[in-house]
Design an enzyme around this catalytic site. Structure first.
Site: not given
Ligand code: GLN
Ligand code: ZN
Length: 751
Positions: A23, A685
């Site tokens: 969650e 990246h």
């Protein structure tokens, strides 16, 4: 806490934050994507926090850690509580500031992220500017404590990150002590406040005490506890991950109520036996391993507890560290074979173990656990031959037949500045769906392989068009570089929900090594052959190295990590032999996690490095002199281990360099490293497409540092997280830059 005569106090030091259904991760990502509000995010986090507390109450834990909840990183939380906000973030406030520090914003770089001690958790490195006048705002923390008190009452046991550890891990100017002293008044007022709340004891986490002993740390620590103890709020000084070493004698005499030590790693038990323990303090016995997934071995733990109790009986039973380093609950792993599942212990199970260890009369519980171990042993892959083979290894198993200088003459001849990539190409939605459909059984093996081969063919064609010299197949069949191999080897198990936080909203599911490792069939040969059949250029065989396989897994607890690394090394050796047999002239074995395994105390480095290097050599030494062995490591701190990297004896190493402005290359050169190096010419990246000019510059730098014959040209890591429309121009520019630099080099040579 009250102690009935036969019941020891149980304490926790932190719990996994993710929530059973991930969650918290989902709430964060949805908030970042502007799909939900900050209120929704905070609500989710508090709900999970509440559930976590309830689980600890249900398990009967006496002192429950409060303060482990975080939006991103608990170190960042303390940085913010203390007002250590670098100037570049001062124009932001609230959540915006918090996430700017965590993830960067509008061209403002985030705080640097680095590994939390020797775990796989990454924290944000605080930056304490010389001009910084820290100003505390503990509201967030105090709210957490209040929420805790509402649910936990007297069990509420706030976690405070010590100023010594915080500053010790920061970037700061001046001395450690000076910086710590600046913060102490803030901590004093916090303790005062907590006392006013009716808190009866706090945990101060001080893991820095298990690293190398320094006078600086000693001085700052003594000062800190002198000051903080004055307020009169009892302190449990908590250490973990290693023993106290030479710090033991003075640390146990600090003016605190309790000292917590890790009894699952290092030699704290020996120190305790040797030097005793003060009678006026409680000893927090960190005996339930918070860093591994196996249930308690009762006989072993009893021995430790007996030895501890012979020294002091004023003890509490604790996990060795925060439980954030293990997954949440084994019960969810319905797909694991029962004999294995029955001996695993994740956070939820560890709570029960704590409780059961704290009392007497639980023999039946432990007897059942013992029986489970027995059936597990009968079930786990047990391959005496592999064990014998590891025990019987001799020097020649680790050595290539010719020295580097001799064998390079026989290896493939390439143009100067050979160009290549690190292995993976974009993992598009389609590629992921392909794997998923196959896993679900919606595609037959043949259909799946045909689809993968189509990806390989396109990838080979593209690399040829761009003009790369050494090609790769693209790794489309891989979910993850460890999981892929683990699934093909005996001895590895995989969880469905075994998520462990790596950083922020990123969680990983480390495989579990549960038996002897052996390779029964080739793992990469088919894809290699497909790729090589499509081109005249050399294609690299592509493997993950043994040290990385081990360091990114939960290891077995019954045999040493060294032995496990060598078992994996033997399995990979077979793959190297098969790739060679299939015609691979170049084989790359990635070791991005090689450095991660370094112990916390430098005195222990040599031992680790010896077996880690050996495992790599074992896997690669079978290569014939003509076979060129590559390795890849995606980080830039090399200076201190370059000699060991040299001992790995790879012919070529590719490294991350583009972000450290050639510092790495300089270090490597200064150390006299004389094998070939591909210093990453651009940062994969970042989505930014690097310009040709920028890469020419980077290569010229390389040319200053290394002889011509030694330099390879490649991006600094695999391309799997990038999009094709970033990869194609980036690699084209890279090849363009290489042409320019080749010409310059020739001009230079002809002068
Ligand atoms: N060969 C791997 C890839 O390109 C290496 C990944 C890594 O270094 N982490 O994806
Ligand atoms: Zn990499």
């Amino acid at each position: 806490m009250t102690n009935t005569s036969h019941q020891l106090t149980t304490v926790t030091l932190g719990y996994p934050r993710i929530g059973e259904k991930r969650e918290v991760k989902k709430a964060l990502e949805s908030y970042w994507a502007k799909k939900s509000s900050s209120d929704e995010l905070l609500n989710t986090i508090e709900e999970i926090e509440k559930l976590n507390w309830q689980k600890q109450i249900d398990a009967g834990i006496d002192l429950i850690a409060v303060g482990d909840t975080s939006l991103y990183d608990h170190i960042l939380d303390w940085t913010v509580y203390l007002g250590l906000i670098p100037s570049r973030f001062q124009s932001f406030n609230g959540l915006q500031q918090y996430f700017a520090m965590a993830r960067g914003a509008d061209g403002i770089p985030a705080l640097e992220m680095t590994k939390w001690f020797d775990t796989n958790y990454h924290y944000l490195v605080p930056e304490i500017e010389a001009s910084c006048q820290p100003q505390a705002n503990f509201d967030g923390f105090l709210h957490q404590v209040k929420r805790g008190q509402n649910i936990l009452g007297k069990r509420t046991n706030p976690i405070i990150l010590s100023p010594v550890t915080l500053v010790g891990l920061s970037r700061y100017e001046g001395s450690l002590l000076e910086n710590v002293e600046k913060l102490l008044p803030l901590y004093q007022s916090l303790l005062e406040e907590l006392k006013g709340y009716g808190i009866t004891e706090v945990q101060i986490h001080e893991p820095i005490l298990v690293t190398n002993e320094t006078l600086e740390i000693k001085e700052a620590t003594i000062k800190t506890y002198d000051i903080l103890s004055q307020g009169g709020l009892p302190i449990n000084l908590v250490t973990y991950f290693e023993d106290l070493g030479n710090n033991y004698n003075w640390v146990v005499n600090l003016p605190v109520k309790a000292i917590s030590l890790d009894f699952t790693r290092g030699n704290n038990l020996e120190l305790l036996k040797q030097h005793g323990f003060p009678t006026d303090k409680r000893l927090g016995v960190g005996i339930v391993d918070a860093r591994n997934v196996w249930q308690v071995n009762y006989a072993q733990v009893q021995d430790v507890l007996k030895a501890v109790k012979a020294v002091t009986t004023n003890i509490s039973i604790q996990p060795s560290a925060s439980l954030q380093f293990v997954p949440l609950d084994v019960e969810r792993e319905v797909n694991l074979p029962a004999p294995l599942r029955n001996v695993l212990s994740f956070a939820q199970q560890k709570l029960i173990e704590l409780k059961m260890l704290s009392g007497e009369g639980n023999e039946q519980f432990w007897q059942q656990k013992d029986e489970r171990w027995t059936s597990f042993k009968a079930f786990a892959p047990h391959r005496p031959l592999v064990q014998e083979k590891v025990d019987g290894l001799t020097n020649k198993d680790f050595d290539r037949t010719l020295s580097y200088q001799e064998r390079i003459k026989e290896q493939i001849q390439l143009p100067i500045f050979p160009t290549t990539t690190i292995g993976s190409f974009p993992q598009t939605k389609e590629v992921r769906r392909l794997r998923l459909n196959y896993k679900k059984g919606e595609l037959s093996l043949q259909e799946y392989q045909e689809a993968i081969d189509k990806e390989i063919a396109e990838c080979i064609k593209l690399q040829e068009d761009i003009g790369l010299d050494v090609l790769v197949h693209g790794e489309f069949e891989r979910t993850d570089m460890v999981e892929f191999f683990g699934q093909k080897l005996s001895g590895f198990a995989f969880t469905e929900s075994g998520w462990v936080q790596s950083y922020g909203s990123r969680y990983v599911r480390p495989p579990i090594i549960f038996g002897d490792v052996e390779r029964s069939e080739a793992m990469t040969v088919r894809e290699f052959k497909v790729a090589q059949s499509l081109t005249d250029k050399p294609v690299k065989g592509m493997l993950t190295g043994p040290v990385t396989m081990l360091n990114w897994s939960f290891p077995r607890s019954d045999i040493s990590r060294k032995h496990q690394a060598l078992q994996i090394g033997l399995a990979l050796q077979k793959e190297v032999a098969d790739l060679q047999e299939a015609g691979a002239l170049i084989i790359q074995m990635d070791e991005p996690a090689f450095r991660e395994g370094l112990p916390l105390k430098t005195a222990l480095w040599a031992d680790y490095l010896t077996w880690a290097v050996d495992a790599f050599r074992l896997a690669s030494a079978i290569a014939l002199p003509v076979t060129q062995i590559h390795t890849h490591m995606c980080y830039s701190e090399f200076g201190d281990i370059i000699k060991d990297i040299e001992k790995m004896d790879a012919d070529v190493i590719s490294i991350e360099n583009s972000r450290s402005n050639n510092r790495t290359l300089e270090e490597v050169t200064t150390a006299g490293y004389n094998h070939q190096i591909g210093n990453g010419v651009y940062d994969i990246h970042s989505p930014v497409v690097p310009s040709t000019a920028q890469m020419v510059k980077q290569l010229e730098e390389g040319l200053k540092n290394l002889p011509l014959q030694q330099i390879w040209v490649n991006p600094d890591c695999g391309l799997k997280t990038r999009h094709w429309d970033e990869v194609i121009p980036a690699l084209s520019n890279m090849v363009e830059a290489t042409k320019i630099i080749r010409q310059k080099a020739e001009e230079l040579a002809s002068k």
